[in-house]
Design an enzyme around this catalytic site. Structure first.
Site, PDB file in Angstrom:
ATOM      1  CB  ALA A 295      -0.921  -0.016   1.223  1.00 29.21           C
TER       2      ALA A 295
ATOM      3  CG  PHE B  38      -5.616   3.516  -7.443  1.00 28.41           C
ATOM      4  CD1 PHE B  38      -6.972   3.615  -7.728  1.00 28.41           C
ATOM      5  CD2 PHE B  38      -4.804   4.628  -7.699  1.00 28.41           C
ATOM      6  CE1 PHE B  38      -7.503   4.795  -8.236  1.00 28.41           C
ATOM      7  CE2 PHE B  38      -5.326   5.805  -8.205  1.00 28.41           C
ATOM      8  CZ  PHE B  38      -6.679   5.887  -8.464  1.00 28.41           C
TER       9      PHE B  38
ATOM     10  CD  GLU C 254       6.718  -2.074  -8.153  1.00 26.52           C
ATOM     11  OE1 GLU C 254       7.427  -1.926  -7.144  1.00 26.52           O
ATOM     12  OE2 GLU C 254       5.696  -1.413  -8.382  1.00 26.52           O
ATOM     13  NE  ARG C 255       9.494   1.148 -11.655  1.00 28.27           N
ATOM     14  CZ  ARG C 255       9.896   2.235 -11.052  1.00 28.27           C
ATOM     15  NH1 ARG C 255      11.137   2.646 -11.190  1.00 28.27           N
ATOM     16  NH2 ARG C 255       9.061   2.914 -10.306  1.00 28.27           N
TER      17      ARG C 255
ATOM     18  CG  LEU D   2      -5.960  -6.636 -37.798  1.00 27.99           C
ATOM     19  CD1 LEU D   2      -4.650  -7.372 -37.583  1.00 27.99           C
ATOM     20  CD2 LEU D   2      -6.196  -6.376 -39.296  1.00 27.99           C
ATOM     21  CG  HIS D   3     -10.580  -9.727 -33.314  1.00 34.75           C
ATOM     22  ND1 HIS D   3      -9.219  -9.615 -33.227  1.00 34.75           N
ATOM     23  CD2 HIS D   3     -10.880 -10.948 -32.811  1.00 34.75           C
ATOM     24  CE1 HIS D   3      -8.718 -10.717 -32.683  1.00 34.75           C
ATOM     25  NE2 HIS D   3      -9.711 -11.538 -32.428  1.00 34.75           N
TER      26      HIS D   3
ATOM     27  N   GLY E 244       5.004   2.399 -11.390  1.00 32.73           N
ATOM     28  CA  GLY E 244       5.744   3.569 -11.883  1.00 32.73           C
ATOM     29  C   GLY E 244       5.220   3.859 -13.273  1.00 32.73           C
TER      30      GLY E 244
HETATM   31  C1  LIG Z   1      -5.268  -1.457 -11.352  1.00 31.94           C
HETATM   32  C2  LIG Z   1      -4.291  -0.736 -10.451  1.00 31.94           C
HETATM   33  C3  LIG Z   1      -3.606  -1.435  -9.479  1.00 31.94           C
HETATM   34  C4  LIG Z   1      -2.722  -0.759  -8.629  1.00 31.94           C
HETATM   35  N1  LIG Z   1      -2.125  -1.452  -7.600  1.00 31.94           N
HETATM   36  C5  LIG Z   1      -1.405  -0.761  -6.681  1.00 31.94           C
HETATM   37  C6  LIG Z   1      -0.916  -1.415  -5.499  1.00 31.94           C
HETATM   38  O1  LIG Z   1      -1.073  -2.619  -5.306  1.00 31.94           O
HETATM   39  N2  LIG Z   1      -0.258  -0.660  -4.577  1.00 31.94           N
HETATM   40  C7  LIG Z   1      -0.041   0.678  -4.746  1.00 31.94           C
HETATM   41  O2  LIG Z   1       0.536   1.290  -3.878  1.00 31.94           O
HETATM   42  N3  LIG Z   1      -0.503   1.321  -5.857  1.00 31.94           N
HETATM   43  C8  LIG Z   1      -1.177   0.634  -6.808  1.00 31.94           C
HETATM   44  N4  LIG Z   1      -1.661   1.288  -7.919  1.00 31.94           N
HETATM   45  C9  LIG Z   1      -1.434   2.711  -8.060  1.00 31.94           C
HETATM   46  C10 LIG Z   1      -0.427   3.052  -9.143  1.00 31.94           C
HETATM   47  O3  LIG Z   1       0.860   2.634  -8.802  1.00 31.94           O
HETATM   48  C11 LIG Z   1      -0.542   4.586  -9.371  1.00 31.94           C
HETATM   49  O4  LIG Z   1      -1.793   4.810  -9.993  1.00 31.94           O
HETATM   50  C12 LIG Z   1       0.598   5.125 -10.206  1.00 31.94           C
HETATM   51  O5  LIG Z   1       1.806   5.075  -9.502  1.00 31.94           O
HETATM   52  C13 LIG Z   1       0.339   6.575 -10.659  1.00 31.94           C
HETATM   53  O6  LIG Z   1       0.015   7.374  -9.567  1.00 31.94           O
HETATM   54  P1  LIG Z   1      -1.297   8.310  -9.619  1.00 31.94           P
HETATM   55  O7  LIG Z   1      -2.437   7.444 -10.035  1.00 31.94           O
HETATM   56  O8  LIG Z   1      -1.397   9.019  -8.331  1.00 31.94           O
HETATM   57  O9  LIG Z   1      -1.029   9.312 -10.790  1.00 31.94           O
HETATM   58  P2  LIG Z   1      -0.247  10.712 -10.660  1.00 31.94           P
HETATM   59  O10 LIG Z   1       1.012  10.520  -9.928  1.00 31.94           O
HETATM   60  O11 LIG Z   1      -1.212  11.734 -10.184  1.00 31.94           O
HETATM   61  O12 LIG Z   1       0.081  10.988 -12.183  1.00 31.94           O
HETATM   62  C14 LIG Z   1      -0.873  11.483 -13.120  1.00 31.94           C
HETATM   63  C15 LIG Z   1      -0.161  11.661 -14.458  1.00 31.94           C
HETATM   64  O13 LIG Z   1       0.914  12.590 -14.299  1.00 31.94           O
HETATM   65  C16 LIG Z   1       2.116  12.005 -14.726  1.00 31.94           C
HETATM   66  N5  LIG Z   1       3.249  12.467 -13.924  1.00 31.94           N
HETATM   67  C17 LIG Z   1       3.390  12.436 -12.580  1.00 31.94           C
HETATM   68  N6  LIG Z   1       4.588  12.886 -12.192  1.00 31.94           N
HETATM   69  C18 LIG Z   1       5.240  13.210 -13.344  1.00 31.94           C
HETATM   70  C19 LIG Z   1       6.543  13.719 -13.642  1.00 31.94           C
HETATM   71  N7  LIG Z   1       7.441  13.974 -12.666  1.00 31.94           N
HETATM   72  N8  LIG Z   1       6.876  13.937 -14.927  1.00 31.94           N
HETATM   73  C20 LIG Z   1       5.994  13.669 -15.923  1.00 31.94           C
HETATM   74  N9  LIG Z   1       4.760  13.172 -15.707  1.00 31.94           N
HETATM   75  C21 LIG Z   1       4.394  12.935 -14.435  1.00 31.94           C
HETATM   76  C22 LIG Z   1       1.903  10.506 -14.553  1.00 31.94           C
HETATM   77  O14 LIG Z   1       2.790   9.770 -15.361  1.00 31.94           O
HETATM   78  C23 LIG Z   1       0.463  10.363 -14.971  1.00 31.94           C
HETATM   79  O15 LIG Z   1       0.375  10.292 -16.359  1.00 31.94           O
HETATM   80  C24 LIG Z   1      -2.504   0.618  -8.801  1.00 31.94           C
HETATM   81  C25 LIG Z   1      -3.183   1.310  -9.811  1.00 31.94           C
HETATM   82  C26 LIG Z   1      -4.069   0.662 -10.618  1.00 31.94           C
HETATM   83  C27 LIG Z   1      -4.821   1.452 -11.666  1.00 31.94           C
END
Ligand SMILES: Cc1cc2nc3c(=O)[nH]c(=O)nc-3n(C[C@H](O)[C@H](O)[C@H](O)COP(=O)(O)OP(=O)(O)OC[C@H]3O[C@@H](n4cnc5c(N)ncnc54)[C@H](O)[C@@H]3O)c2cc1C
Length: 384
Positions: free
Chosen positions: A124, A156, A245-246, A340-341, A367
């Site tokens: 989390a 999330f 992770e990545r 294509l479907h 990330g």
């Molecule tokens: C299905 C799902 C499962 C998930 N599971 C987990 C989980 O198990 N544990 C957990 O902790 N989280 C989880 N997450 C959360 C996920 O890791 C975050 O959604 C993600 O890290 C992006 O954070 P945010 O949603 O707050 O977007 P934000 O950080 O608000 O970003 C919004 C947009 O701004 C861009 N942005 C942000 N900072 C920059 C920068 N410095 N330069 C350029 N662009 C930037 C981002 O790339 C994005 O496009 C999950 C999310 C989903 C949708």
């Protein structure tokens, strides 16, 4: 092309995992997607089959294999489209934190049960107000005698409804400067007083994954649940584990691409228009030829990174490259395969529709792809 990183033992393991996935996972995916969560029984079965701890130490019940065994599990789970089953999050993302940073007591108490599939893990980090900017988390953990009192909310969180133990990112020193030095990782059991599960969130894809809100309302856990020898190490611990992770995402992404492509090849051979299979139109051939080329390129890169990761090399830059590139490929590929479907591609009875929806999140979590490029640029010496 024959992949060169796997030994005969790896191949035998893959046969076992594939048989298991086809027999015990694939038939359940539709039901999990309908229910918005997987059933606990599958976790026990994964544990019994040795699929949750292939890369974990033998003394805690793991198989002591290299990370390629885990990669095989990721690929075979992706192949049967069980994207809601967050087994790799559990085994390859959460477990390593406990194995690497946990005390002997923590490891003895949690790792064997997690490997047996009796204890489902989650992590989390993200909050309603912050995701990419982890140093800005607002959740706090205040020391009170021999306990931590945790307050805040998380957003999330995968395995949010079924998880038993969460690695919670919290500020033990909200006044630290720079702020990331105030972050610690704390193990929170779901039975802890003040731990509250929120909604199982409705999503575009990953329908079988119980991605949820979590709340901590004066949540009390023993002070011994801190991960690591002292407070303030959380951010460093998170950074050290990001390579795997990545890589996990890139491995799953390419495996999913193979499956979407395979099914599309079959579809275009069977579907006829203007008196011939649509596979015979040059546009279809060129599109699929291009995508197949890119998948081969992606697979070669991912395999090179898997080998480097197993050797213990620092490939953070390259893994960040693979994460953004493979997930963008997956999004593009599923979109073009859907096209294509024709109209059937838009229908949920055809797996490509789910593939398209499931691909969307790959560039966001673990990330975001923009953050990957920030890391690459920084490591290329571009400053910022
Ligand atoms: C299905 C799902 C499962 C998930 N599971 C987990 C989980 O198990 N544990 C957990 O902790 N989280 C989880 N997450 C959360 C996920 O890791 C975050 O959604 C993600 O890290 C992006 O954070 P945010 O949603 O707050 O977007 P934000 O950080 O608000 O970003 C919004 C947009 O701004 C861009 N942005 C942000 N900072 C920059 C920068 N410095 N330069 C350029 N662009 C930037 C981002 O790339 C994005 O496009 C999950 C999310 C989903 C949708």
């Amino acid at each position: 092309m024959r992949r060169e990183i796997f030994s005969e033992e790896h191949d035998l393991f893959r046969d076992q995992v594939r048989r298991f996935a086809e027999r015990e996972i694939e038939p359940r995916v539709a039901e999990w997607n309908e229910r918005g969560r997987v059933d606990r029984a599958i976790w026990r079965r994964l544990g019994e089959e040795g699929l949750l701890g292939a890369n974990q130490p033998v003394e805690y019940g793991g198989a002591g294999g290299d990370f390629l065994y885990d990669a095989i599990v990721i690929e075979e789970v992706a192949r049967v489209r069980a994207h809601g089953l967050a087994a790799s999050l559990h085994s390859d993302i959460c477990l390593p934190y406990i194995v690497s940073y946990g005390s002997e007591e923590q490891k003895g108490s949690y790792v064997p049960r997690a490997i047996r599939g009796e204890l489902i893990l989650g992590i989390a980090m993200t909050e309603p107000g912050t995701g990419s900017d982890l140093a800005a988390v607002q959740t706090t953990a205040r020391r009170d005698g021999d306990q931590y009192v945790i307050n805040g909310s998380k957003m999330f969180i995968s395995n949010g409804q079924i998880g038993d133990l969460f690695i919670v990112v919290a500020k033990t020193d909200p006044t630290a400067n720079p702020p990331h030095r105030g972050i610690s990782l704390i193990l929170v059991e779901a039975t802890s007083p003040g731990f509250v599960r929120g909604r199982n969130l409705r999503k575009l894809g990953l329908k079988g994954q119980d991605t949820s809100e979590l709340f901590f309302e004066d949540c009390r856990v023993p002070a011994a649940n801190l991960l690591g020898a002292q407070e303030g190490l959380g951010f460093k611990q998170l950074m050290q584990k990001l390579q795997q992770e990545r890589l996990v995402v890139a491995v799953g992404s390419i495996a999913s691409c193979h499956r979407s492509l395979e099914d599309t090849m079959r579809y275009v051979s069977e579907r006829h228009a203007f008196g011939k299979p649509i596979a015979h139109f040059q546009n279809t051939q060129f599109k699929l030829a291009e995508l197949a080329t890119e998948v081969e390129i992606g697979q070669a890169f991912v395999d090179k990174l898997l080998a480097a990761h197993v050797r213990g090399d620092d490939v953070v830059t390259e893994v960040s490259m693979a994460k953004w590139w493979t997930t963008e490929l997956q999004k593009r590929l599923t979109g073009q395969c859907l096209q294509l479907h024709g109209g059937y591609g838009f229908m949920m009875e055809y797996p490509i529709a789910g593939d398209y929806a499931d691909a969307a999140v790959q560039s966001i979590y673990a990330g975001s792809n923009e953050i990957m490029k920030v890391i690459i640029a920084r490591r290329l010496g571009l400053g910022g």
